[in-house]
Design a protein around this motif. Structure first.
Motif, PDB file in Angstrom:
ATOM      1  N   MET A 204       0.811  -1.210   0.000  1.00 64.56           N
ATOM      2  CA  MET A 204       0.000   0.000   0.000  1.00 64.56           C
ATOM      3  C   MET A 204       0.851   1.269   0.000  1.00 64.56           C
ATOM      4  SD  MET A 204      -3.207   0.765  -0.175  1.00 64.56           S
ATOM      5  CE  MET A 204      -4.018  -0.718   0.408  1.00 64.56           C
ATOM      6  N   HIS A 205       2.025   1.228   0.648  1.00 62.47           N
ATOM      7  CA  HIS A 205       2.862   2.428   0.719  1.00 62.47           C
ATOM      8  C   HIS A 205       3.383   2.854  -0.652  1.00 62.47           C
ATOM      9  CE1 HIS A 205       5.692  -0.891   0.635  1.00 62.47           C
ATOM     10  NE2 HIS A 205       6.672  -0.044   0.380  1.00 62.47           N
ATOM     11  N   CYS A 206       3.399   1.925  -1.605  1.00 60.04           N
ATOM     12  CA  CYS A 206       3.906   2.265  -2.944  1.00 60.04           C
ATOM     13  C   CYS A 206       2.976   3.233  -3.677  1.00 60.04           C
ATOM     14  CB  CYS A 206       4.098   1.005  -3.775  1.00 60.04           C
ATOM     15  SG  CYS A 206       5.368  -0.111  -3.134  1.00 60.04           S
ATOM     16  N   CYS A 207       1.690   3.211  -3.321  1.00 65.25           N
ATOM     17  CA  CYS A 207       0.736   4.089  -4.019  1.00 65.25           C
ATOM     18  C   CYS A 207       1.081   5.563  -3.839  1.00 65.25           C
ATOM     19  CB  CYS A 207      -0.682   3.813  -3.524  1.00 65.25           C
ATOM     20  SG  CYS A 207      -1.267   2.122  -3.836  1.00 65.25           S
ATOM     21  N   GLU A 208       1.781   5.893  -2.737  1.00 67.19           N
ATOM     22  CA  GLU A 208       2.129   7.284  -2.478  1.00 67.19           C
ATOM     23  C   GLU A 208       3.115   7.835  -3.495  1.00 67.19           C
ATOM     24  OE1 GLU A 208       3.553   7.461   1.481  1.00 67.19           O
ATOM     25  OE2 GLU A 208       1.753   6.568   2.360  1.00 67.19           O
ATOM     26  N   GLN A 209       3.783   6.937  -4.243  1.00 65.38           N
ATOM     27  CA  GLN A 209       4.771   7.372  -5.227  1.00 65.38           C
ATOM     28  C   GLN A 209       4.135   7.687  -6.582  1.00 65.38           C
ATOM     29  OE1 GLN A 209       7.867   7.879  -4.366  1.00 65.38           O
ATOM     30  NE2 GLN A 209       7.698   7.008  -2.323  1.00 65.38           N
ATOM     31  N   ALA A 210       2.810   7.466  -6.711  1.00 67.20           N
ATOM     32  CA  ALA A 210       2.146   7.689  -8.003  1.00 67.20           C
ATOM     33  C   ALA A 210       2.180   9.168  -8.379  1.00 67.20           C
ATOM     34  CB  ALA A 210       0.707   7.197  -7.937  1.00 67.20           C
ATOM     35  N   THR A 211       2.411   9.432  -9.651  1.00 73.60           N
ATOM     36  CA  THR A 211       2.445  10.819 -10.147  1.00 73.60           C
ATOM     37  C   THR A 211       1.382  11.072 -11.215  1.00 73.60           C
ATOM     38  OG1 THR A 211       4.144  10.205 -11.756  1.00 73.60           O
ATOM     39  CG2 THR A 211       4.898  11.077  -9.649  1.00 73.60           C
ATOM     40  N   ARG A 212       0.879  10.030 -11.867  1.00 78.54           N
ATOM     41  CA  ARG A 212      -0.144  10.209 -12.899  1.00 78.54           C
ATOM     42  C   ARG A 212      -1.507  10.449 -12.268  1.00 78.54           C
ATOM     43  NH1 ARG A 212       0.379   7.055 -18.472  1.00 78.54           N
ATOM     44  NH2 ARG A 212       2.577   7.462 -18.916  1.00 78.54           N
ATOM     45  N   VAL A 218      -6.450   4.313  -8.287  1.00 81.66           N
ATOM     46  CA  VAL A 218      -6.523   2.967  -8.854  1.00 81.66           C
ATOM     47  C   VAL A 218      -5.645   2.005  -8.059  1.00 81.66           C
ATOM     48  CG1 VAL A 218      -5.924   1.569 -10.870  1.00 81.66           C
ATOM     49  CG2 VAL A 218      -7.100   3.744 -11.176  1.00 81.66           C
ATOM     50  N   CYS A 219      -4.465   2.479  -7.682  1.00 81.95           N
ATOM     51  CA  CYS A 219      -3.530   1.652  -6.915  1.00 81.95           C
ATOM     52  C   CYS A 219      -4.163   1.206  -5.606  1.00 81.95           C
ATOM     53  CB  CYS A 219      -2.252   2.441  -6.680  1.00 81.95           C
ATOM     54  SG  CYS A 219      -1.000   1.565  -5.699  1.00 81.95           S
ATOM     55  N   ARG A 220      -4.753   2.126  -4.872  1.00 78.22           N
ATOM     56  CA  ARG A 220      -5.338   1.782  -3.579  1.00 78.22           C
ATOM     57  C   ARG A 220      -6.542   0.857  -3.724  1.00 78.22           C
ATOM     58  NH1 ARG A 220      -4.973   7.637  -0.501  1.00 78.22           N
ATOM     59  NH2 ARG A 220      -2.782   7.459   0.091  1.00 78.22           N
ATOM     60  N   ARG A 221      -7.395   1.149  -4.727  1.00 79.96           N
ATOM     61  CA  ARG A 221      -8.571   0.293  -4.925  1.00 79.96           C
ATOM     62  C   ARG A 221      -8.164  -1.111  -5.356  1.00 79.96           C
ATOM     63  NH1 ARG A 221     -11.117   1.736  -8.942  1.00 79.96           N
ATOM     64  NH2 ARG A 221     -10.332   3.779  -9.560  1.00 79.96           N
ATOM     65  N   SER A 222      -7.121  -1.193  -6.171  1.00 81.50           N
ATOM     66  CA  SER A 222      -6.656  -2.506  -6.636  1.00 81.50           C
ATOM     67  C   SER A 222      -6.091  -3.330  -5.495  1.00 81.50           C
ATOM     68  CB  SER A 222      -5.602  -2.324  -7.732  1.00 81.50           C
ATOM     69  OG  SER A 222      -6.131  -1.632  -8.846  1.00 81.50           O
ATOM     70  N   LEU A 223      -5.278  -2.703  -4.648  1.00 78.23           N
ATOM     71  CA  LEU A 223      -4.667  -3.431  -3.547  1.00 78.23           C
ATOM     72  C   LEU A 223      -5.696  -3.879  -2.514  1.00 78.23           C
ATOM     73  CD1 LEU A 223      -1.405  -1.334  -3.024  1.00 78.23           C
ATOM     74  CD2 LEU A 223      -1.613  -3.579  -4.057  1.00 78.23           C
ATOM     75  N   HIS A 224      -6.796  -3.119  -2.410  1.00 78.98           N
ATOM     76  CA  HIS A 224      -7.849  -3.512  -1.465  1.00 78.98           C
ATOM     77  C   HIS A 224      -8.763  -4.581  -2.053  1.00 78.98           C
ATOM     78  CE1 HIS A 224      -7.436  -1.052   2.087  1.00 78.98           C
ATOM     79  NE2 HIS A 224      -7.157   0.012   1.344  1.00 78.98           N
ATOM     80  N   GLY A 225      -8.961  -4.562  -3.395  1.00 78.33           N
ATOM     81  CA  GLY A 225      -9.992  -5.418  -4.001  1.00 78.33           C
ATOM     82  C   GLY A 225      -9.487  -6.637  -4.726  1.00 78.33           C
ATOM     83  N   ILE A 226      -8.186  -6.736  -5.014  1.00 77.90           N
ATOM     84  CA  ILE A 226      -7.644  -7.860  -5.785  1.00 77.90           C
ATOM     85  C   ILE A 226      -6.735  -8.678  -4.881  1.00 77.90           C
ATOM     86  CG2 ILE A 226      -6.312  -8.519  -7.827  1.00 77.90           C
ATOM     87  CD1 ILE A 226      -7.114  -5.912  -9.123  1.00 77.90           C
ATOM     88  N   SER A 227      -6.878  -9.992  -4.926  1.00 79.11           N
ATOM     89  CA  SER A 227      -6.137 -10.853  -4.008  1.00 79.11           C
ATOM     90  C   SER A 227      -4.782 -11.277  -4.538  1.00 79.11           C
ATOM     91  CB  SER A 227      -6.965 -12.103  -3.684  1.00 79.11           C
ATOM     92  OG  SER A 227      -7.264 -12.814  -4.884  1.00 79.11           O
ATOM     93  N   SER A 228      -4.525 -11.130  -5.831  1.00 84.57           N
ATOM     94  CA  SER A 228      -3.252 -11.557  -6.417  1.00 84.57           C
ATOM     95  C   SER A 228      -2.421 -10.333  -6.790  1.00 84.57           C
ATOM     96  CB  SER A 228      -3.498 -12.405  -7.671  1.00 84.57           C
ATOM     97  OG  SER A 228      -2.304 -12.568  -8.407  1.00 84.57           O
ATOM     98  N   ILE A 229      -1.173 -10.323  -6.351  1.00 82.71           N
ATOM     99  CA  ILE A 229      -0.311  -9.190  -6.667  1.00 82.71           C
ATOM    100  C   ILE A 229      -0.044  -9.115  -8.166  1.00 82.71           C
ATOM    101  CG2 ILE A 229       1.809 -10.489  -6.271  1.00 82.71           C
ATOM    102  CD1 ILE A 229       1.185  -6.763  -5.562  1.00 82.71           C
ATOM    103  N   GLN A 230      -0.044 -10.302  -8.852  1.00 87.02           N
ATOM    104  CA  GLN A 230       0.173 -10.298 -10.294  1.00 87.02           C
ATOM    105  C   GLN A 230      -0.964  -9.572 -10.998  1.00 87.02           C
ATOM    106  OE1 GLN A 230       2.992 -11.755 -12.029  1.00 87.02           O
ATOM    107  NE2 GLN A 230       2.073 -10.310 -13.449  1.00 87.02           N
ATOM    108  N   GLU A 231      -2.208  -9.820 -10.561  1.00 90.26           N
ATOM    109  CA  GLU A 231      -3.358  -9.142 -11.157  1.00 90.26           C
ATOM    110  C   GLU A 231      -3.317  -7.644 -10.849  1.00 90.26           C
ATOM    111  OE1 GLU A 231      -6.923 -11.030  -9.856  1.00 90.26           O
ATOM    112  OE2 GLU A 231      -6.313 -13.025 -10.517  1.00 90.26           O
ATOM    113  N   VAL A 232      -2.836  -7.297  -9.679  1.00 92.68           N
ATOM    114  CA  VAL A 232      -2.707  -5.878  -9.332  1.00 92.68           C
ATOM    115  C   VAL A 232      -1.745  -5.190 -10.292  1.00 92.68           C
ATOM    116  CG1 VAL A 232      -1.843  -4.274  -7.587  1.00 92.68           C
ATOM    117  CG2 VAL A 232      -3.288  -6.182  -6.904  1.00 92.68           C
ATOM    118  N   LEU A 233      -0.597  -5.827 -10.562  1.00 96.27           N
ATOM    119  CA  LEU A 233       0.383  -5.227 -11.474  1.00 96.27           C
ATOM    120  C   LEU A 233      -0.189  -5.083 -12.870  1.00 96.27           C
ATOM    121  CD1 LEU A 233       3.630  -7.079 -10.306  1.00 96.27           C
ATOM    122  CD2 LEU A 233       2.964  -4.738  -9.814  1.00 96.27           C
ATOM    123  N   ASP A 234      -0.974  -6.063 -13.300  1.00 98.74           N
ATOM    124  CA  ASP A 234      -1.595  -5.960 -14.619  1.00 98.74           C
ATOM    125  C   ASP A 234      -2.556  -4.772 -14.675  1.00 98.74           C
ATOM    126  OD1 ASP A 234      -0.205  -8.158 -15.437  1.00 98.74           O
ATOM    127  OD2 ASP A 234      -1.830  -9.588 -15.018  1.00 98.74           O
TER     128      ASP A 234
END
Length: 970
Positions: A204-212, A218-234
């Motif tokens: 979750m701390h990585c979302c703070e580095q977003a600039t776009r 999107v980063c925060r919602r993905s990390l909360h709602g998706i169980s696979s880190i691979q799907e999050v990266l996609d």
């Protein structure tokens, strides 16, 4: 000198330079062939830079073509030959590592060769650790990825492995790039490293580095709602753009380990004390007790801490539980200990007061006096007041000021036990044998006397400080009772309207009371290597994360060899053929030096200054104020002082650092605004030491504010001394940034003013905001000679402001012109230690922990009086100089005395290597501290004393010269 002679001089210097190395000689030969202005442009452009690629070559060629005529055939042939050589070696994968080289010659050579083997004669590998590590990773990546058939995937494999040593993280990024069907054999073991699914929320701390725009959401919602880190990266790749491992956002996912809590020792703070044990078995017991075996604590207490031989270990352990702090009041039973605002105590509180009452009642009723090892009872003839004072001293534990010792003085102990112990029931012991356990071994060692606490402090007139008659003359210690919630740290902020702040903190183990501030880095002793440390970051969630092992090193200067001999729990130093004990001070070529854990640090004070005690500057530099700005953000009063500090001519720019505009080159990206952010970097390898900060533009600011309320946190003070709730509010108003933080109170807005660091500030408030003390009004025009005597140093060139109080304790900071009323200290630090920490921290935002600003923030958290503010500067000798000043323009005697005691408390903690110092980066690099203040008679009298002293000295010199002349005539 004629133009022809100047040209000849330049030519000779260039030819001499050409002999330094053949790799760079080719470039300089090309420039030497050219004529002005082509030669000037050529000297500023590297034809074979570490980032050499087709675009760089195209830019170089374009720059030359604009100023260099094409009829310079020999010049153009030389340039084309150089570029051709660079192009031929472009496929060498190690080319990307060249930027890590510290030496300019090594960097230039690296950019032109085609293999590591060809670098041997140009790079000294003992100094090029980062380059060697980068090349090792590149070589390993080449071997690992050679089996990949697809050229694009092979290049991706090499790039990812060269940037991350963790195969599992590189594999994730490799799969994201669409190369999952060609996994190289070296990556396959990473598939089986962790069969259990990762929790995406740990990223979750990585979302703070977003600039776009929208990426953070999107980063925060993905990390909360998706169980696979691979799907999050996609999902992130679709919304946040392509995977770029060098960007802060993606590097956080790809190279950082998940944000999981690290396994800590039971008590990391006490574990740091174990090296202070004087006996090997006590060191072993200490490490067992505080790392993982709490049952060893009783044995440690019984066999080690009861011994006089382990006084240093005992003091250190006390500091982790209850550090010595200023003042004592509010006690009912131990009332004679009240109203001592400038005395240090470890446990002055209601619980200790009640414990003292219970202990004294027990003694008076015939109970056994504990802690002596034998059954001892109080004599019936012992005065009740004496027993009360003894019980209170045992529970409140007042501290001796120099070493924070809490042991009873030998003379007091003998008198107390002789009068107050029933010796008829004691066999085999007397007052002397029992006092050997209660008191220091020697009469001159630090101790605490019971006598002052047998009397009312108002009758003693403690420290000759009159009690305050008004509230505004008293002192306030807001953090003494810790008003913050559990798990938070209370820190004093004197210039704020509310004098303290509560911030999140991290515990140093489940059995530890000591906290470290969120955002700070700490170094924790490693159990398997007691002299080595692990670096960890304290997050806002109150956990120590992102831990990594710090490279072990006890080597010091070139003339110092590490030693296996120990002295006082640390490594001794090998200096010019002999051993110097750990924590000892000695002189080397007339310079005062200090040995600490195998490393020697020396001051640049000259021999003549130490012998004559006359004011002067290092390297006998003249006291001319012609400032230059060094590459680490520090202003030197002259080029001579910069050279004396070890800087080269190309590492300084004329004029002070405050006169430069760091945003002129527009260093920020699109959608960002560049704001000035002065800082002084303390690690010599810190490159570059940025003097600016990039913040989102107003449009981007509003979007980030909607997604993250932490960005709205301020406050911010503008140049008109108006406070804004956030950076967004400041940008929206159109105001200019004055400084970060709330608008300060008690300072003047008139300016300009000169700080003690030789920088000119717009106002006193602006200087205070950068933790710099005011020297005098007006722009900086002079530099003061360095001396221990607190007196004016710049004569009629400067009008010194009046002292806050006459006959106060104070100092004239080194290089400054005017004395100030304040507690003062000089701190020495290990640049090698800071270099190692800087090297280990990979993110640029983390590297800011090795700055003077971070050092002062850490030291300020050690102080507790709200009427004093800590300010700092770098001395002409390169040390850190502290002044702890009263915030009020008309402070009381009590407030000034409190500022002095607080700085002396800080000096003791540094000198004793308290865990409150050694565990926090960058305070861990502090090796020694000295009190620097003394009594100021008055500014005018001081000047007269200096003039009189010089007159006497001149008279003595004249007498000696006269006698020598007579002797020669005779």
């Amino acid at each position: 000198m004629s133009p022809m002679m100047i040209r000849n001089c330049i030519t000779i210097l260039l030819l001499l330079w050409l002999r330094v190395g053949s790799t760079s000689a080719q470039e300089m030969r090309c420039c030497l062939i050219a004529q002005e202005p082509c030669r000037s442009v050529c000297s500023k452009i590297s034809l074979a830079s570490p980032t050499d690629d087709s675009l760089a070559r195209e830019n170089a060629t374009r720059a030359f073509s604009q100023v260099c005529p094409f009829d310079l055939v020999e010049f153009w042939n030389c340039v084309n030959s150089t570029l051709r050589e660079a192009r031929e070696q472009e496929n060498w994968s190690g080319r990307a590592c060249c930027r890590e080289a510290r030496s300019q010659l090594c960097r230039a050579s690296c950019a032109r060769v085609g293999s590591r083997r060809e670098l041997g004669g140009s790079c000294r590998w003992s100094d090029e650790a980062r380059l060697a590590e980068c090349l090792d990773r590149r070589d390993e990546a080449e071997q690992c990825c050679a089996s990949v058939q697809d050229a694009s995937c092979r290049a991706t494999c090499r790039d990812l492995l060269s940037k991350s040593s963790k195969r599992s993280q590189a594999l994730k990024a490799y799969n994201v790039k669409g190369c999952f069907h060609q996994v190289p054999s070296c990556m396959k073991p990473a598939l089986d490293q962790d069969k259990s699914p990762e929790d995406p929320k740990t990223y979750m701390h990585c979302c703070e580095q977003a600039t776009r725009p929208g990426c953070m959401d999107v980063c925060r919602r993905s990390l909360h709602g998706i169980s696979s880190i691979q799907e999050v990266l996609d999902a992130l790749e679709e919304r946040c753009g392509p995977v770029l491992p060098h960007s802060p956002f993606w590097s956080c996912f790809l190279k950082s380990s998940p944000n999981k809590p690290q396994k800590l020792p039971l008590n990391a703070a006490k574990l740091a004390c174990c090296s202070k044990a004087s006996r090997a078995h006590c060191q072993s017991l200490c490490r067992r007790a505080f790392h993982s075996d709490w049952s060893a604590w009783q044995q440690l207490d019984a066999t080690c801490l009861a011994s006089n031989l382990e006084g240093e270990l005992r003091r250190c352990l006390d500091d982790t539980e209850d550090a010595c702090e200023i003042g004592c009041s509010g006690l009912s039973f131990c009332s004679s200990f009240n109203d001592r605002p400038t005395t240090l105590f470890r446990t002055c509180n209601a619980a200790a007061d009640e414990s003292a009452r219970w202990e004294a009642d027990l003694w008076m009723q015939g109970g056994i006096i504990s802690g002596l090892g034998v059954p001892v009872r109080a004599a019936s003839s012992c005065p009740e007041e004496t027993l009360r004072a003894a019980a209170c001293l045992l529970q409140l534990r007042p501290c001796e000021s120099r070493s924070h010792e809490t042991r009873l003085c030998r003379e007091d102990c003998l008198e107390l036990l002789t009068r107050c112990v029933d010796w008829s029931a004691v066999k085999g012991h007397n007052a002397a044998t029992l006092c050997a356990k209660l008191s220091p071994l020697k009469a001159d060692m630090a101790c605490v006397s019971i006598r002052p606490f047998l009397e009312d402090p108002r009758e003693q007139n403690e420290l000759l400080v009159p009690p305050p008659t008004k509230i505004e003359e008293d002192i306030n210690v807001p953090c003494r009772s810790n008003p913050c919630p559990q798990g938070q740290i209370c820190s004093v902020h004197p210039e704020d309207r509310r004098p303290f702040r509560c911030t999140a903190g991290c515990s140093l183990g489940e059995m530890s009371k000591q906290l470290v501030a969120a955002g700070s880095w700490v170094q924790i002793p490693r159990y398997e290597h007691p002299s080595c440390y692990r670096l960890c970051h304290c997050s806002t969630t109150g956990k120590l994360e992102r831990c990594r092992d710090l490279a072990c090193s006890t080597s010091g200067l070139a003339l110092v060899q590490p030693s296996s001999m120990a002295s006082g729990g640390g490594s001794s130093c090998w200096v010019q053929g002999s051993f110097v004990a750990h924590r000892s001070t000695f002189y080397l070529d007339c310079k005062p030096c200090h040995c600490l854990e195998g490393e020697v640090t020396c001051s640049r004070k000259g021999c003549s200054e130490l012998r004559t005690h006359q004011p002067k500057l290092p390297c006998d530099c003249p006291n001319h104020y012609v400032p230059v700005c060094g590459r680490l953000g520090l202003t030197y009063s002259s080029a001579c002082l910069a050279k004396c500090s070890g800087l080269l001519a190309n590492e300084v720019e004329y004029n002070s650092c405050s006169a430069r505009e760091p945003c002129a080159a527009n260093p920020c990206r699109a959608g960002e605004i560049c704001l000035r952010r002065p800082r002084v970097c303390l690690a010599p390898i810190h490159k570059p030491c940025d003097q600016f900060e990039c913040v989102p533009s107003l449009k981007m600011c509003e979007q980030r504010l909607a997604l993250d309320d932490r960005f709205s946190k301020g406050p911010i003070c503008d140049t008109d001394h108006r406070q804004h709730s956030s950076m967004c509010s400041l940008l929206r108003s159109g105001a200019k940034l004055g400084y970060r933080g709330p608008c300060l109170r008690g300072c003047s807005l008139r300016g300009p003013v000169c700080g003690v660091n030789g920088e000119t500030y717009a106002s006193e408030c602006a200087a205070w905001a950068e933790r710099v003390a005011l020297d005098y009004s007006g722009p900086c025009v002079a530099v003061g000679l360095v001396s221990d005597l607190p007196a004016p140093r710049c004569g009629s060139a400067v009008a010194c402001p009046p002292l806050a109080r006459q006959r106060c304790v104070g100092v004239t900071p080194p290089g400054a012109c005017c004395p100030v009323c304040a507690g003062a200290a000089r701190l020495f630090y290990s640049k090698k230690q800071l270099d190692r920490i800087y090297y280990e921290l990979t993110d640029e935002s983390d590297k800011r922990v090795v700055t003077l600003e971070a050092m002062i923030d850490g030291l300020s958290r050690q102080l507790g009086v709200a009427e004093c503010s800590l300010r700092a500067s770098i001395t002409p000798e390169g040390d850190i100089f502290l002044v702890n000043q009263a915030v009020s323009k008309s402070p009381s005697e009590l407030q000034l005395s409190a500022c002095v005691v607080e700085i002396e408390k800080l000096v003791s903690r540094v000198a004793e290597r308290s865990p409150r110092i050694v565990l926090e980066v960058p305070l861990s690099a502090l090796t020694r501290a000295e009190v620097a203040h003394s009594r100021i008679v008055s500014a005018a009298n001081s000047a007269e004393a200096v003039a009189s002293s010089r007159s006497v000295e001149m008279l003595c010199v004249a007498i000696v010269a006269f006698r020598l002349a007579i002797f020669r005539l005779a």
